[in-house]
Design an enzyme around this catalytic site. Structure first.
Site, PDB file in Angstrom:
ATOM      1  N   ARG A 273     -49.289  43.974 -77.947  1.00  0.00           N
ATOM      2  CA  ARG A 273     -47.990  44.636 -77.947  1.00  0.00           C
ATOM      3  C   ARG A 273     -46.885  43.621 -77.677  1.00  0.00           C
ATOM      4  NH1 ARG A 273     -49.360  50.271 -74.581  1.00  0.00           N
ATOM      5  NH2 ARG A 273     -51.195  50.822 -75.832  1.00  0.00           N
ATOM      6  N   ARG A 288     -48.335  43.808 -67.518  1.00  0.00           N
ATOM      7  CA  ARG A 288     -47.652  43.998 -68.798  1.00  0.00           C
ATOM      8  C   ARG A 288     -47.783  42.717 -69.621  1.00  0.00           C
ATOM      9  NH1 ARG A 288     -44.295  48.093 -70.063  1.00  0.00           N
ATOM     10  NH2 ARG A 288     -44.118  48.642 -67.854  1.00  0.00           N
ATOM     11  N   GLU A 360     -49.334  53.174 -63.626  1.00  0.00           N
ATOM     12  CA  GLU A 360     -50.128  53.781 -64.700  1.00  0.00           C
ATOM     13  C   GLU A 360     -51.314  52.901 -65.097  1.00  0.00           C
ATOM     14  OE1 GLU A 360     -50.014  54.425 -69.486  1.00  0.00           O
ATOM     15  OE2 GLU A 360     -48.105  54.156 -68.459  1.00  0.00           O
ATOM     16  N   SER A 363     -53.412  56.964 -69.776  1.00  0.00           N
ATOM     17  CA  SER A 363     -52.562  58.027 -70.296  1.00  0.00           C
ATOM     18  C   SER A 363     -53.414  58.874 -71.226  1.00  0.00           C
ATOM     19  CB  SER A 363     -51.364  57.428 -71.036  1.00  0.00           C
ATOM     20  OG  SER A 363     -50.416  58.414 -71.361  1.00  0.00           O
ATOM     21  N   ARG A 403     -55.303  46.061 -65.813  1.00  0.00           N
ATOM     22  CA  ARG A 403     -54.754  46.785 -64.666  1.00  0.00           C
ATOM     23  C   ARG A 403     -55.866  47.195 -63.699  1.00  0.00           C
ATOM     24  NH1 ARG A 403     -49.356  50.126 -66.466  1.00  0.00           N
ATOM     25  NH2 ARG A 403     -48.435  48.420 -67.695  1.00  0.00           N
TER      26      ARG A 403
END
Length: 437
Positions: A273, A288, A360, A363, A403
């Site tokens: 990403r 991130r 987070e 999801s 994460r």
């Protein structure tokens, strides 16, 4: 079974008839989502399109009737009248060409408008402006109280010699990391544990390409809305941002059997990403990155079963965290924070001492028939209905690996700088502690 090829345009968006019949509801939903929606433009385009279709049908009927007269006129020896009829048919064809071109241009504009329009939130999705309006559903575990000053995972990893951000940036650029020694083994162990756990809970594992074409990206909603957030390798080929893209497109253009539903799939893939628009956010460590690993879950379900499957999928994500002994909470995303393709989403957030709060890590979303319409994925159940219906698709992280590693390092750190390995990972790691090399 493969469905006969259809124009992608006919199945790429919110249902046109639904939008037409529920324009106020759609406008309110887009407002609640903070999404751009030009209701007047849609209404004008749709009305003009329907007028064009009516004109086309009238002209076609007139042409067909006039064409039938030609043979009869020739048989009756009325050559001059037959020639006039032929001229009339040619004139009608010219009119048809003009009107058809106009209607096709309108189809294109409607297609582009609806293609960029997000899914309708379900009735249970709370209305809210942003992440601050996401209600908490439940919590599990109690955050650890340290009798020493805990370190953030980026400092822990550097001290242990298992995480190197500087060399990662040297090899690529910022927001890439290099894992070494037990860091690399921990990453691999987490992946294997997650995949092994999900397959014992009914998920079929797949090994997917790390690249996808534009049609595949469009099917799950990454294109055209989020092109700036993706890495493009060459014209029409992209590095995937999640295995959801591949797993959900496996059955694109197919008719599934009701008896086979729900289908439960999982896959590990690297994910890529650009993180466009996130400048200054989570710039250190594993939270991130431009490239990260993830084990993804995807389901194809009957509409009447999909929300129960969403609860089960969320439980599957939570199960991983419980097995790791990591405290977490579950929230429901509000309309202003929910993803483009989702009708309802639960976020699972793991506790990170470095943030003194929850971040987070998964999801889980029910997209209802939004993606299935774009990909033309249907199912049949002859005992319940004639023909075919669109399936519902669901996706969820099971989990984001980087994460998860960050959470393990921070929550299992010891005062001497070492990190205890969660019990369930010891067989994968071959050790119960990570110490400085």
């Amino acid at each position: 079974m493969l469905i006969n090829a259809k124009s992608l345009r006919s199945a790429i968006m919110l249902d046109l008839r639904f939008v037409r019949d529920h324009q106020e509801e759609v406008a309110q939903a887009m407002h609640n989502r903070n999404a751009e929606w030009d209701a007047q433009l849609f209404a004008d385009l749709d009305a003009t399109r329907r007028e064009s279709i009516s004109s086309e049908e009238a002209l076609q009927a007139s042409r067909n009737a006039r064409s039938k007269e030609i043979g009869a006129l020739i048989a009756a020896g009325k050559q001059e009248e037959a020639e006039q009829a032929k001229a009339d048919v040619r004139a009608i064809n010219d009119q048809l060409s003009e009107i058809s071109a106009k209607r096709e241009a309108i189809d294109t504009r409607l297609h582009e408008l609806l293609l960029k329009t997000p899914n309708m939130p379900c009735a249970e999705t709370p209305v809210g402006k942003d992440e601050n309006d996401n209600p908490e559903v439940r919590r599990w575990g109690t955050p650890r109280e340290f009798n020493f000053e805990p370190l953030a995972h980026w400092d822990l990893g550097a001290n242990l010699g298992i995480l190197d951000s500087e060399r990662g940036a040297k090899l690529a650029e910022s927001r890439f990391v290099l894992l070494g020694g037990l860091g690399a083994r921990l990453e691999r162990s987490i992946i294997n544990f997650m995949a092994d756990t999900h397959t014992t809970r009914g998920y079929k594992e797949w090994w997917c390409p790390a690249m996808a074409n534009a049609q595949t990206m469009t099917g799950t909603g990454q294109l055209p809305k989020f092109e700036e957030d993706m890495f493009k390798t060459r014209e029409g080929l992209y590095l995937i941002p999640t295995a959801e893209v591949q797993l959900t497109n496996i059955h694109a253009g197919e008719i599934l059997e009701a008896a086979d539903l729900p289908l439960r799939y999982c896959a590990f893939t690297p994910c890529f990403r650009e993180e466009a628009g996130s400048a200054g956010r989570d710039t250190r460590g594993l939270i991130r990155l431009h490239q990260f690993d993830k084990v993804e879950m995807v389901k194809y379900a009957k509409p009447e079963e999909s929300y129960n499957e969403l609860e089960l999928m969320t439980n599957d994500a939570e199960n991983i965290l419980q097995l790791f002994g990591l405290p977490y909470r579950v929230i429901t995303l509000c309309t202003g924070d929910i993803g483009f393709s989702a009708a309802k989403t639960y976020d699972v957030e793991v506790y990170l001492p470095s943030y003194n709060g929850y971040k987070e890590i998964s999801s889980c979303s029910n997209c209802e028939d939004f993606q299935a319409r774009r990909m033309n994925i249907r199912y049949r159940d002859p005992e319940q209905f004639k023909g075919t219906r669109l399936v519902h698709t669901l996706n969820g992280s099971g989990l984001a690996v980087g994460r998860t590693m960050a959470a393990i390092l921070e929550n299992y750190q010891m005062e001497d700088g070492s990190v205890r390995v969660p019990d369930v990972l010891v067989p994968y790691m071959g050790t119960d502690v990570i110490e400085p090399a």
